[in-house]
Each structure stands twice: as structure tokens, then as C-alpha cells.
Design an enzyme around this catalytic site. Sequence first.
Site, PDB file in Angstrom:
ATOM      1  N   CYS A  76       0.819  -1.284   0.103  1.00 50.62           N
ATOM      2  CA  CYS A  76       0.042   0.074   0.159  1.00 50.62           C
ATOM      3  C   CYS A  76       0.820   1.297  -0.032  1.00 50.62           C
ATOM      4  O   CYS A  76       0.755   1.930  -0.864  1.00 50.62           O
ATOM      5  CB  CYS A  76      -1.090   0.110   1.199  1.00 50.62           C
ATOM      6  N   HIS A  79      -1.416   6.223   2.523  1.00 51.67           N
ATOM      7  CA  HIS A  79      -1.611   5.155   3.733  1.00 51.67           C
ATOM      8  C   HIS A  79      -2.231   5.499   4.757  1.00 51.67           C
ATOM      9  O   HIS A  79      -2.211   6.586   5.204  1.00 51.67           O
ATOM     10  CB  HIS A  79      -0.372   4.541   3.881  1.00 51.67           C
TER      11      HIS A  79
END
Length: 487
Positions: A71, A125
Site C-alpha cells: 500500500c 496510507h
Amino acid sequence: MIRRIVFSGALLSLLSLPLHAASRSNVLFIMADDLRPELGCYGSVAVTPNLDALARRGVLFRRAYCQQAVCNPSRSSMLTGLRPGTLGLHVNGTHFRELKPDVITLPLWMKEHGYTTRCVGKIFHNWHTKERGDPRSWTAPEFLHYANHGDDIPQVSGTLPPNLSTLSSNLRKYGKVPMCECREVPDEAYYDGRVAAEAVRVLGEVKDRPFFLAVGFWKPHAPFNAPKKYWDMYERDKLPTLNPERPVAAPEIAFHQSTEILGPQENQKQPTSAQAAEMRHGYFAGISYMDAQVGKVTSALEKHGLLDSTMIVFWGDHGYHIGEHGLWAKTSNFELDARVPLIIAPPQAKHAGSKTDALVEMIDLFPTITALCGVPDAPGLEGVSLMPVLDDPQAKVKNAAFTQHPRPAYPDRTQRGRPEAMGVSVRTATLRYTEWRNFDTGAVLARELYDHTGDNAELFNVIDHPEDAAALESARRLLHDQFPLKP
């Protein structure tokens, strides 16, 4: 012809822009988490009517690749237009501004050029430190950007309906919630339903000014906990058959321990075939749940009369394994992790409904979006504009796409704190070539070659007997140009 437009104090020069870029469009930027190209419009059995409709409005990219299959590095790379190596970022636990405090992000650049920029859901994130998201990039506080997938406990009024997942009690929990959860609850019980509702509200708030609205959905990331009606869209025994076999002759370093789903290696239990089938079922349910939320947002856009003045971009931050190659989740250089869905639908697209095989990378989105909006190029970007492909889906803008990933898969969680090895991978039109290198010395530890001209491309590592030596040598040169060997 040069046309000069004064916009929010910025003087812009638009040189021979195509029709769909001649005026500044709004931007609806939609991101999905852990989504491989498992959509109906990509030929999947996944039930995704809203994203299929979006594909009919724009151009679908069949060969789009993330720069790292996890991610934070992937999102940070795309949103800054810089490769993970340039950022020096290969882990989830480091904020990109710790490494490059003044780096320009896509929403920040849009904000500085007259756009109202808003964030709903997971775009950067989901940070677990005081630095949450990236406040500099937005004109208002972010919404539900800072959370944890393992905290997505269903919120309902009254009694919580029972979990109808038949096998979840035998799987480890994902944080505070079951790995698989099938409850008869409304969409808003989970994060993504609330993200969609807030995005609809924000659209009503910003509709009368140029906006860049980023909507980050948390699905189909684990845990597999979509509301029951999305599980009911699938018959488990009719989903694609799982082939868990590793590629023949693939080096051990190419794999990982699947700890995100299976837990720490020392305590791991491999899922039974029934448990694997339930998790795969849950992944597809999560895709359909996410698709329904996309539909709510695009319907609101249409309700406000904004479809013809808004560019819609949809992408996934990286791919995913649901048992293939014996792997669960992400963090490899295999095609299933590196390849992502990408749909770009400019207002009044020239080639609506087209599909392209042009190789593209996620770092290309930053310059593409600014070009489509008539915003000047940001300095120092490493991607290229995809405008030539939007103008002609048969065009190409690059010869290769690059992905990389370290070993261990999460090096910041080790005592060493940094990688022991780095796998660098190039995808050309016909093959994938990967080198695993010692992180300190650069010495090549292992190599992989997968021929993508036929079926079952990544079931055989053919590095020792390539059918097209010239294509391998070309890929090797491309890889070494991008990731030079240490002297």
C-alpha cells in the site's frame, strides 16, 4: 496556437491541447485497495456493473502496473509521480514526508493551481503515527483516512445480526474482526458504505467550483467482510478454480510467507480447501460491495449534472493473490500482484469504451491528470502523460513497466530494519524478467523469466531455456537501464 487563461491567479499556457483537455475539468479520483483486475469489464466473473459502466465511458488499460505491490510505497509513488527508489520508500511504516518533506503531491499541485481538493477514505496510507494522511494536500480535513482494516467492526442500530460465515471461527482473526464475516447489515455498517455517503455529501458541497475529489475505498482488502447481499451474488463452487501450484523452477526468494492472512510463520496453519474457498468468495463479495459504492458516487455526480465536466479516474493500488502460487495477499513481483485495474474517463472521451494494451505505470497518472485539466506539468515527475493513448488507444508511450519489492517482504518489521534483497522486475509486451539482488552489494542472487505470449505465463520460470533470447536480452537491458547494477 497559444491560448492564455487566467485562473485563480495562475497564468496558464495551453499549447494545442486536445478538445477534452481544452477546458479545466473536475476530477473524481477513485482508488480501491488490494484490487487486482478482477472486474467484469476485464473479463472476470466479478459482478461490477458500475465499474463496467465507467469503462464504457472511458478507456480501460489492460496492461497497467504498480511500482511496488504494497500500500504505502505504491500510493506514495503514484501520488508523487516518483518511483519508490527515488523516494527511498519500500515499507508501510514510513511516511514519505519523513524522507522528502517538500515533495509535491498530485492533490497539492492541483490545490496550488486553483482546485478545491478533498479526501474521503484511504488515499494516502492509513498512518498509525501523528502524521495522518497529508494535510498539506487538501483544502479541508480528510475523512476516514486514518483507520485500520482490522478495526472495521460493523456499526448498526439495535442487535447485530449473526455472522453467517461457516468457517470463520477456524481462521485467525484480522485484527479485531473475523477474517470472514457475512452479516445482513446495511452498506454503511462498514467503512466503505460510510466513505460513499460522505463522498456524496462532499460532492454537493464542492459542485459549484473546480474540484479534485479523491475517494479511497478500503475494499476488497481483508478482512473479507462485505454485507451478506454481496456474498449472495456468487455461488462459491462456481467461482474460478484455484491453482495453488508454484511456478516451476521459480527461486524461493520470489515468494513470501503470506503473513498478512496466515499470521506469523511460526504459528501458521495452511487453510483447508474449504477455508480457501470461503476467503476467495469473500474477496469477490468485497469487490461487488466496493463497486456498489462507486455507483453511489457516480450517480451523485450525474444528479448534479457534472458528468460532462468531470474526469473520472479509477485505479487499484496493487494486485493480490487469493491462494494462487500458494500466496495470500501481496508483496511479490508476480503479475497477479504487479498488474492493476485502470480506467480513465475524460469528459466526452474521444474513444469511449475502448481498451488498450499500452504498457503504463502508476507514476504516469500524475502527468496525465494535470494534462487533461490544463494544469502545468509539475517539476521532476518520472512518469509520462498518457494523453497519446487516450487520443489513440493503439498508441504506446513506453516499452516497459517496472515493479520492485524487497525481501523480507516487510523489512521494517525485522531487526535489521531494511531489506536484505531487492527484486526488480520489468514487464514488456511479451515477457516478465526479474532479478533478485543483494540489497547491500547489488550481486544478482536469482533470476526469473516468464513468457507472456501464451497461456499459463507464470507457471514456468524459463530463464534457463528462453525461447526468444533476443527478447530476453532486450528486457535485461531495459531493466539495467532503470535499475543499474552496482559497479
